[in-house]
Design an enzyme around this catalytic site. Structure first.
Site, PDB file in Angstrom:
ATOM      1  N   PHE A  42       0.803  -1.224   0.000  1.00 44.99           N
ATOM      2  CA  PHE A  42       0.000   0.000   0.000  1.00 44.99           C
ATOM      3  C   PHE A  42       0.835   1.274   0.000  1.00 44.99           C
ATOM      4  CE2 PHE A  42      -0.196  -1.930   4.302  1.00 44.99           C
ATOM      5  CZ  PHE A  42       0.436  -0.965   5.061  1.00 44.99           C
ATOM      6  N   ILE A  92      18.028 -13.161  -6.618  1.00 43.35           N
ATOM      7  CA  ILE A  92      17.513 -12.884  -7.957  1.00 43.35           C
ATOM      8  C   ILE A  92      18.650 -12.375  -8.823  1.00 43.35           C
ATOM      9  CG2 ILE A  92      16.780 -10.564  -7.231  1.00 43.35           C
ATOM     10  CD1 ILE A  92      14.519 -10.779  -9.312  1.00 43.35           C
ATOM     11  N   TYR A 190       9.312  -9.104  13.870  1.00 46.12           N
ATOM     12  CA  TYR A 190       9.152  -7.816  13.186  1.00 46.12           C
ATOM     13  C   TYR A 190       9.864  -6.701  13.949  1.00 46.12           C
ATOM     14  CZ  TYR A 190       7.059  -3.890  10.719  1.00 46.12           C
ATOM     15  OH  TYR A 190       6.884  -2.743   9.978  1.00 46.12           O
ATOM     16  N   TYR A 204      26.669  -2.578   5.990  1.00 46.92           N
ATOM     17  CA  TYR A 204      26.992  -2.567   4.563  1.00 46.92           C
ATOM     18  C   TYR A 204      27.557  -1.207   4.153  1.00 46.92           C
ATOM     19  CZ  TYR A 204      25.549  -7.052   2.599  1.00 46.92           C
ATOM     20  OH  TYR A 204      25.500  -8.380   2.247  1.00 46.92           O
ATOM     21  N   THR A 220       1.131   4.764   9.032  1.00 47.90           N
ATOM     22  CA  THR A 220       0.730   5.419   7.797  1.00 47.90           C
ATOM     23  C   THR A 220      -0.548   4.758   7.283  1.00 47.90           C
ATOM     24  OG1 THR A 220       3.038   5.908   7.245  1.00 47.90           O
ATOM     25  CG2 THR A 220       1.460   5.968   5.430  1.00 47.90           C
TER      26      THR A 220
END
Length: 362
Positions: A42, A92, A190, A204, A220
């Site tokens: 969303f 990927i 989470y 990183y 939000t």
């Protein structure tokens, strides 16, 4: 070739005069190549829309685990938008994908990555605990490796959960503080996962020298949130539309709500900064009682619904309010959409598109 000299500062009444912006670094052949993970979510869909308006080529990566293909149906008509259905917890190889010809990676590379992918599922939280855990570790690692390979600027959508529960004294949460919470709680995959994600992204940065940005996004709301999935405002709207009782969790539960277009605007501005100022709060500091939110929804929908009080489920945390000093000074940003305006837009969209935001009818 580099981006060239920075443009002059763009002053405005709320714009800090000391802040300079580069235009987004372009590729050698023009348009910027941008990846948005979780781009069918969303917030992700609104971000993809904004980036297309910014003249980017956008690759949306999503596996539809907690989103829906209808969210991006209108974007597929844009020739600068490409979608790959993929779980980021599996590596990927973009160069091997025939759908990536538009991006001409060998010559143009990838200029920016916006990492929004992470299940946030409310009532279905238990179904996605392992995926949430892996997305905040293995999945993030896979996406960061893409950033390292192409030297891409990287945005992490972190969360208000890194601050822990709402402070008892009610003070506004500054970026330099951290809350405490149990690391063995049901929702730790989470909450603790977002803290770990911030650590991974910054590590990183230290090791590989990539340009990273960490935005801590507070609650939000958007028109495309699924109904009856455990998200507070959509649940209230669904109940009001059906004339069912609205469950208000706790008598004194409070929260702030940021409308999605303001959230996306802050993210875009954050990525345009020349220098990373460190983690930044993205949210609203306007405190609302949840019972008042329910009343507004009942009034705006003309519903006959009543309110009942229930104990909040474990996934319905009461977060504190963000201190917006840093984001205001660094970006010249403040929310411009009032809660009432955003709520009205959300209700109107939901009534007109109920079959899309609630496709299963569950």
């Amino acid at each position: 070739p580099g981006p060239g000299p920075p443009p002059a500062a763009r002053p405005s009444p709320n714009f800090p005069s000391h802040t300079l912006y580069y235009p987004h670094m372009s590729s050698p052949l023009g348009k910027r190549n941008v990846i948005v993970t979780g781009g069918a979510g969303f917030i992700g869909t609104f971000l993809c829309e904004r980036l297309l308006k910014e003249d980017c080529r956008v690759l949306c990566i999503d596996n539809f685990s907690t989103s829906h293909q209808e969210n991006i149906a209108h974007l597929l008509k844009n020739h600068d938008f490409e979608f790959i259905r993929h779980d980021i917890n599996t590596p990927i190889e973009l160069e091997q994908d025939p759908e990536m010809q538009l991006f001409n990676l060998r010559l143009q590379g990838i200029q920016e990555i916006y990492h929004l992918a992470c299940p946030r599922t409310g009532r279905r939280f238990d179904q996605f605990q392992l995926q949430t855990l892996l997305t905040n570790s293995v999945g993030l690692h896979n996406v960061l490796e893409i950033a390292v390979k192409w030297k891409s600027k990287f945005f992490l959508a972190s969360s208000a959960v890194v601050y822990g529960p709402r402070p008892e004294d009610g003070h506004l949460l500054k970026e330099g503080e951290y809350g405490t919470f149990g690391h063995l709680e049901p929702n730790s995959c989470y909450d603790q996962g977002k803290q770990w994600a911030e650590t991974m992204v910054d590590t990183y940065r230290q090791v590989h020298g990539i340009d990273v940005r960490i935005g801590r996004v507070f609650r939000t709301f958007v028109p495309r949130m699924p109904l009856d999935a455990g998200h507070l405002i959509p649940d209230f709207i669904r109940a009001a539309m059906d004339g069912q009782p609205i469950e208000v969790y706790g008598k004194d539960l409070r929260s702030s709500f940021l409308y999605v277009t303001d959230c996306v605007d802050a993210i875009i501005r954050f990525m345009q900064l020349i220098k990373d100022p460190g983690p930044m709060n993205i949210g609203s500091d306007y405190d609302l009682k949840i019972s008042d939110v329910a009343k507004q929804i009942i009034d705006l929908t003309g519903s006959t619904s009543t309110m009942t009080v229930a104990d909040p489920p474990y996934y319905m945390a009461q977060h504190g309010l963000p201190d917006l000093t840093k984001v205001r000074e660094e970006l010249g940003w403040m929310p411009i959409m009032t809660f009432a305006q955003g709520l009205k837009r959300t209700i109107e969209y939901t009534i007109a598109n109920r079959g899309i935001v609630h496709p299963t009818g569950e």
